[in-house]
Scaffold this motif. Structure first.
Motif, PDB file in Angstrom:
ATOM      1  N   LEU A   1       0.859  -1.183   0.000  1.00 55.43           N
ATOM      2  CA  LEU A   1       0.000   0.000   0.000  1.00 55.43           C
ATOM      3  C   LEU A   1       0.897   1.235   0.000  1.00 55.43           C
ATOM      4  CD1 LEU A   1      -2.570  -1.168   2.732  1.00 55.43           C
ATOM      5  CD2 LEU A   1      -2.649  -1.548   0.253  1.00 55.43           C
ATOM      6  N   GLY A   2       1.131   1.763  -1.179  1.00 50.24           N
ATOM      7  CA  GLY A   2       1.996   2.931  -1.320  1.00 50.24           C
ATOM      8  C   GLY A   2       1.326   3.974  -2.188  1.00 50.24           C
ATOM      9  N   THR A   3       2.108   4.602  -3.070  1.00 52.49           N
ATOM     10  CA  THR A   3       1.543   5.561  -4.011  1.00 52.49           C
ATOM     11  C   THR A   3       0.415   4.918  -4.804  1.00 52.49           C
ATOM     12  OG1 THR A   3       3.692   6.650  -4.193  1.00 52.49           O
ATOM     13  CG2 THR A   3       2.080   7.114  -5.916  1.00 52.49           C
ATOM     14  N   GLY A   4       0.620   3.665  -5.165  1.00 53.91           N
ATOM     15  CA  GLY A   4      -0.426   2.825  -5.739  1.00 53.91           C
ATOM     16  C   GLY A   4      -0.602   1.607  -4.856  1.00 53.91           C
TER      17      GLY A   4
ATOM     18  N   GLU B   1      -6.813   0.175  -6.197  1.00 49.87           N
ATOM     19  CA  GLU B   1      -5.775   1.179  -5.970  1.00 49.87           C
ATOM     20  C   GLU B   1      -6.354   2.556  -5.683  1.00 49.87           C
ATOM     21  OE1 GLU B   1      -2.606   3.107  -8.990  1.00 49.87           O
ATOM     22  OE2 GLU B   1      -2.078   1.086  -8.296  1.00 49.87           O
ATOM     23  N   ALA B   2      -7.467   2.880  -6.335  1.00 47.49           N
ATOM     24  CA  ALA B   2      -8.084   4.198  -6.165  1.00 47.49           C
ATOM     25  C   ALA B   2      -8.729   4.363  -4.798  1.00 47.49           C
ATOM     26  CB  ALA B   2      -9.118   4.434  -7.264  1.00 47.49           C
ATOM     27  N   TYR B   3      -8.840   3.269  -4.037  1.00 40.00           N
ATOM     28  CA  TYR B   3      -9.472   3.312  -2.720  1.00 40.00           C
ATOM     29  C   TYR B   3      -8.537   2.876  -1.590  1.00 40.00           C
ATOM     30  CZ  TYR B   3     -13.885   3.981  -5.134  1.00 40.00           C
ATOM     31  OH  TYR B   3     -14.891   4.490  -5.907  1.00 40.00           O
ATOM     32  N   ALA B   4      -7.559   2.022  -1.890  1.00 40.03           N
ATOM     33  CA  ALA B   4      -6.767   1.399  -0.827  1.00 40.03           C
ATOM     34  C   ALA B   4      -5.315   1.834  -0.777  1.00 40.03           C
ATOM     35  CB  ALA B   4      -6.825  -0.131  -0.974  1.00 40.03           C
ATOM     36  N   SER B   5      -4.847   2.602  -1.752  1.00 44.26           N
ATOM     37  CA  SER B   5      -3.465   3.077  -1.721  1.00 44.26           C
ATOM     38  C   SER B   5      -3.281   4.146  -0.648  1.00 44.26           C
ATOM     39  CB  SER B   5      -3.073   3.647  -3.084  1.00 44.26           C
ATOM     40  OG  SER B   5      -3.858   4.795  -3.371  1.00 44.26           O
ATOM     41  N   ALA B   6      -2.037   4.433  -0.319  1.00 44.19           N
ATOM     42  CA  ALA B   6      -1.758   5.536   0.602  1.00 44.19           C
ATOM     43  C   ALA B   6      -2.229   6.856  -0.006  1.00 44.19           C
ATOM     44  CB  ALA B   6      -0.266   5.599   0.910  1.00 44.19           C
ATOM     45  N   THR B   7      -2.086   6.995  -1.318  1.00 41.00           N
ATOM     46  CA  THR B   7      -2.569   8.186  -2.012  1.00 41.00           C
ATOM     47  C   THR B   7      -4.071   8.344  -1.812  1.00 41.00           C
ATOM     48  OG1 THR B   7      -0.852   7.885  -3.686  1.00 41.00           O
ATOM     49  CG2 THR B   7      -2.691   9.346  -4.242  1.00 41.00           C
TER      50      THR B   7
ATOM     51  N   GLY C   1      -0.526   9.800   5.256  1.00 44.33           N
ATOM     52  CA  GLY C   1      -1.232   8.565   5.568  1.00 44.33           C
ATOM     53  C   GLY C   1      -1.402   8.335   7.054  1.00 44.33           C
ATOM     54  N   ARG C   2      -0.656   9.071   7.863  1.00 46.74           N
ATOM     55  CA  ARG C   2      -0.759   8.934   9.328  1.00 46.74           C
ATOM     56  C   ARG C   2      -1.836   9.825   9.936  1.00 46.74           C
ATOM     57  NH1 ARG C   2       4.764   9.301   8.513  1.00 46.74           N
ATOM     58  NH2 ARG C   2       4.710  11.501   9.052  1.00 46.74           N
ATOM     59  N   THR C   3      -2.236  10.872   9.210  1.00 43.67           N
ATOM     60  CA  THR C   3      -3.099  11.896   9.798  1.00 43.67           C
ATOM     61  C   THR C   3      -4.384  11.313  10.367  1.00 43.67           C
ATOM     62  OG1 THR C   3      -2.208  13.513   8.226  1.00 43.67           O
ATOM     63  CG2 THR C   3      -4.243  14.098   9.379  1.00 43.67           C
ATOM     64  N   ALA C   4      -5.090  10.510   9.575  1.00 44.29           N
ATOM     65  CA  ALA C   4      -6.365   9.956  10.043  1.00 44.29           C
ATOM     66  C   ALA C   4      -6.146   8.976  11.187  1.00 44.29           C
ATOM     67  CB  ALA C   4      -7.100   9.277   8.893  1.00 44.29           C
ATOM     68  N   PHE C   5      -5.096   8.148  11.091  1.00 45.15           N
ATOM     69  CA  PHE C   5      -4.824   7.184  12.162  1.00 45.15           C
ATOM     70  C   PHE C   5      -4.464   7.905  13.465  1.00 45.15           C
ATOM     71  CE2 PHE C   5      -4.519   4.235   8.631  1.00 45.15           C
ATOM     72  CZ  PHE C   5      -5.028   3.051   9.170  1.00 45.15           C
ATOM     73  N   ASP C   6      -3.665   8.976  13.356  1.00 45.94           N
ATOM     74  CA  ASP C   6      -3.335   9.755  14.565  1.00 45.94           C
ATOM     75  C   ASP C   6      -4.588  10.397  15.139  1.00 45.94           C
ATOM     76  OD1 ASP C   6      -0.687   9.067  14.344  1.00 45.94           O
ATOM     77  OD2 ASP C   6      -0.065  10.953  13.405  1.00 45.94           O
ATOM     78  N   GLY C   7      -5.469  10.918  14.265  1.00 45.56           N
ATOM     79  CA  GLY C   7      -6.716  11.500  14.746  1.00 45.56           C
ATOM     80  C   GLY C   7      -7.609  10.465  15.396  1.00 45.56           C
ATOM     81  N   MET C   8      -7.631   9.266  14.857  1.00 46.18           N
ATOM     82  CA  MET C   8      -8.406   8.174  15.453  1.00 46.18           C
ATOM     83  C   MET C   8      -7.932   7.890  16.877  1.00 46.18           C
ATOM     84  SD  MET C   8      -8.341   4.164  14.351  1.00 46.18           S
ATOM     85  CE  MET C   8      -6.656   4.113  14.974  1.00 46.18           C
ATOM     86  N   ARG C   9      -6.599   7.899  17.042  1.00 51.20           N
ATOM     87  CA  ARG C   9      -6.055   7.639  18.385  1.00 51.20           C
ATOM     88  C   ARG C   9      -6.391   8.763  19.357  1.00 51.20           C
ATOM     89  NH1 ARG C   9      -2.274   4.461  15.394  1.00 51.20           N
ATOM     90  NH2 ARG C   9      -1.242   6.272  14.488  1.00 51.20           N
ATOM     91  N   ARG C  10      -6.695   9.948  18.824  1.00 51.60           N
ATOM     92  CA  ARG C  10      -7.109  11.085  19.665  1.00 51.60           C
ATOM     93  C   ARG C  10      -8.631  11.130  19.823  1.00 51.60           C
ATOM     94  NH1 ARG C  10      -2.892  15.155  19.222  1.00 51.60           N
ATOM     95  NH2 ARG C  10      -4.315  16.659  20.197  1.00 51.60           N
TER      96      ARG C  10
ATOM     97  N   ILE D   1       0.979  -7.719   3.827  1.00 60.59           N
ATOM     98  CA  ILE D   1       0.705  -6.333   3.450  1.00 60.59           C
ATOM     99  C   ILE D   1       1.893  -5.483   3.879  1.00 60.59           C
ATOM    100  CG2 ILE D   1      -0.869  -4.379   3.681  1.00 60.59           C
ATOM    101  CD1 ILE D   1      -3.070  -6.346   4.415  1.00 60.59           C
ATOM    102  N   GLY D   2       2.436  -4.732   2.924  1.00 63.33           N
ATOM    103  CA  GLY D   2       3.573  -3.861   3.202  1.00 63.33           C
ATOM    104  C   GLY D   2       3.270  -2.428   2.811  1.00 63.33           C
ATOM    105  N   GLY D   3       4.292  -1.608   2.807  1.00 65.31           N
ATOM    106  CA  GLY D   3       4.132  -0.181   2.537  1.00 65.31           C
ATOM    107  C   GLY D   3       4.074   0.615   3.819  1.00 65.31           C
ATOM    108  N   GLY D   4       4.179   1.924   3.700  1.00 63.78           N
ATOM    109  CA  GLY D   4       4.241   2.791   4.876  1.00 63.78           C
ATOM    110  C   GLY D   4       3.034   2.682   5.776  1.00 63.78           C
ATOM    111  N   ILE D   5       1.846   2.442   5.205  1.00 63.43           N
ATOM    112  CA  ILE D   5       0.630   2.334   6.012  1.00 63.43           C
ATOM    113  C   ILE D   5       0.744   1.184   7.008  1.00 63.43           C
ATOM    114  CG2 ILE D   5      -1.871   1.974   5.938  1.00 63.43           C
ATOM    115  CD1 ILE D   5      -1.020   4.626   4.799  1.00 63.43           C
ATOM    116  N   CYS D   6       1.524   0.172   6.660  1.00 60.99           N
ATOM    117  CA  CYS D   6       1.628  -0.995   7.547  1.00 60.99           C
ATOM    118  C   CYS D   6       2.445  -0.721   8.801  1.00 60.99           C
ATOM    119  CB  CYS D   6       2.202  -2.191   6.799  1.00 60.99           C
ATOM    120  SG  CYS D   6       0.881  -3.288   6.266  1.00 60.99           S
TER     121      CYS D   6
END
Length: 315
Positions: free
Chosen positions: A135-138, A181-187, A217-226, A260-265
């Protein structure tokens, strides 16, 4: 036996010498520095290979084979097309041999190399039926069935990111609409986060993005933790999109392991645990004793170069 693995990326060219236990003896890299001609790029590929061999305390005569992982479509030693490198029918295997000697040279798509590296030396632990998703740019992917890479009749198989999960949905860079890709990528996650922020100026995600200097890609996850309700909704919807594609792959292929790899992981079990729950609820093989393990990729950026180095095993 020692092999060379090369990872040709849009940013860097990396070469490494690998032993039979998939351990690095040495690694060298240089910027890809696009735009450049194929000849210039392959000159640098040869240089980093020689540097890695020298740093490993070996000679080229100690090398048994060379593998190259590259973006784009590959067929019989030729890079047929790689848009981000400007490659069109480049005889890659011959160009490597011209510069390094008459070695067995194997060329494969970079996502397939990453899948091969994880299957043999990472989270796959040598299993023969394996799927790797990035899960990256694509959404990158590689599929291994009975120990062999699935490349299809045109050597472009395994492009799981371009299966449609929403008919007539969001436009994809491939030209279709509704691709995974249009729904699950980091983009895609970043775009979903931005859309939610525009609708909800009260969301804490505005503060988080300002602190980081951008929406990531971290913004929503960080907000979820808040405990931000808007961020929670973004993450929940994103995970459903990822899980929809994962479930499709499990149902279609029934791999032993799907990683599953990529920065989101980097979210780890925060991401993987709910994906497993969705798959368990929707998989076709609900009553089977053996079920696909869904795990995090282990090798990071090393997966591609290791996979390239061991292409001789599957070619």
């Amino acid at each position: 036996m020692y092999t060379i693995g090369i990872d040709l990326g849009g940013t860097n060219i990396v070469a490494a010498v690998i032993d039979e236990e998939y351990k690095f003896l040495a690694k060298a890299k240089t910027p890809t520095a696009m735009p450049r001609t194929p000849e210039e790029i392959f000159d640098d590929i040869a240089l980093v290979c020689k540097k890695a061999v020298e740093d490993a305390g070996l000679k080229m005569s100690d090398i048994s084979s060379i593998g190259l992982g590259t973006p784009g479509t590959v067929n019989d030693g030729e890079i047929e097309y790689a848009n981000n490198l400007g490659f069109d029918h480049i005889p890659a295997a011959d160009m490597i041999k011209e510069r390094l000697g008459d070695f067995p040279v194997y060329i494969e798509n970079d996502a397939n190399c990453a899948a091969l590296g994880e299957a043999y030396a990472g989270c796959g632990h040598g299993c023969g039926n394996f799927v790797a998703i990035t899960l990256g740019t694509g959404v990158g992917s590689g599929v291994i069935v009975d120990g062999k890479l699935v490349t299809g009749v045109n050597c472009a198989g395994g492009e799981c990111g371009h299966m449609v999960i929403v008919v007539d949905g969001e436009p994809c860079t491939c030209g279709r609409r509704g691709c995974w890709e249009a729904y699950a990528s980091a983009t895609a996650l970043i775009n979903q986060t931005k859309a939610a922020m525009e609708e909800h100026p009260e969301s804490i995600m505005h503060e988080l993005a300002a602190e980081e200097g951008k929406v990531s890609g971290r913004t929503a996850f960080d907000g979820m933790r808040r405990k931000d309700a808007v961020a929670v909704a973004v993450v929940d919807q994103y995970i459903k999109y990822v899980a929809a594609g994962v479930t499709n792959l499990v149902n279609a292929l029934q791999p032993e392991i799907l990683c599953i790899g990529g920065g989101i992981c980097n979210e780890g079990e925060t991401l993987l645990r709910p994906i497993r729950r969705y798959v368990e609820a929707e998989r076709y093989s609900i009553y089977s004793v053996k079920q696909t393990q869904i795990v995090k990729a282990e090798l990071g950026n090393d997966a591609g170069v290791i996979g390239a180095a061991i292409l001789y095993k599957v070619k």
